[in-house]
Design an enzyme around this catalytic site. Structure first.
Site, short mmCIF file in Angstrom:
data_model
loop_
_atom_site.label_atom_id
_atom_site.label_comp_id
_atom_site.label_asym_id
_atom_site.label_seq_id
_atom_site.Cartn_x
_atom_site.Cartn_y
_atom_site.Cartn_z
CG HIS A 70 45.14 -32.68 -14.19
ND1 HIS A 70 44.44 -33.56 -14.99
CD2 HIS A 70 46.38 -33.20 -14.03
CE1 HIS A 70 45.24 -34.59 -15.30
NE2 HIS A 70 46.41 -34.39 -14.73
CD GLU A 72 41.74 -29.12 -16.63
OE1 GLU A 72 42.79 -29.19 -15.97
OE2 GLU A 72 41.55 -29.75 -17.68
CB CYS A 98 42.09 -35.62 -18.05
SG CYS A 98 41.92 -35.30 -16.27
CB CYS A 101 39.67 -32.16 -15.20
SG CYS A 101 41.25 -32.09 -14.35
ZN LIG Z 1 42.67 -33.21 -15.72
#
Ligand SMILES: [Zn+2]
Ligand SMILES: [Zn+2]
Length: 156
Positions: A70, A72, A98, A101
């Site tokens: 991801h 992040e 999410c 993260c």
């Molecule tokens: Zn994430």
């Protein structure tokens, strides 16, 4: 056009990064900022040298593409790789993070998350951010930022 605010500037940067995403399911960008300076950025994509979703399709398990890191995480890992402290920094991200993260953001010492769009905002992520005292602010990207760039920066 009025002078761009810092919030819009960093949010625009995250949206630019999202254009580098290699996952066809969602394009996300994240920028880590300290004292009004960008210290790292990331987008969701495969590990370096890995196959791209855009070439080989997403690798979906339980409704999630597991091929990508991801945005992040990529931004935080860039700091880890190059020894840049994240303690007390802030993050600008195109979509609400999410749960994974969220935990990484909190654990890395990032104190504020500015996100442009809601995205399956997990109630536990909201709870964890609140518990950790991480400032959570929705900052939608103003579309006139890119319209201005597309115009070549001149008078409309
Ligand atoms: Zn994430
Ligand atoms: Zn994918």
């Amino acid at each position: 056009m009025e002078r761009i605010t810092w919030d819009q500037y960093f949010m625009a940067q995250s949206h630019l990064l999202a254009l580098r995403s290699t996952c066809t399911r969602l394009a996300v960008g994240a920028t880590i900022v300290r004292d009004k300076r960008i210290i790292a950025g990331g987008y969701n994509g495969s590990i370096a040298g890995g196959a791209h979703c855009t070439d080989e399709g997403c690798y979906v398990i339980d409704g999630h593409c597991v091929r990508t890191i991801h945005a992040e995480m990529n931004a935080i890992l860039q700091c880890a790789k190059f020894g840049v402290p994240t303690e007390g920094a802030e993050m600008y991200v195109t979509h609400f993070p999410c749960l994974h993260c969220c935990k990484a953001i909190i654990q890395s010492g990032i104190r504020a998350v500015y996100y442009a769009q809601d995205y399956k905002n997990h109630p536990y992520a909201l709870e964890l951010f609140a518990q950790a005292g991480v400032r959570l602010v929705q900052v939608p990207l103003k579309t006139d930022v890119f319209a201005f760039l597309a115009s070549g920066g001149g008078e409309a």
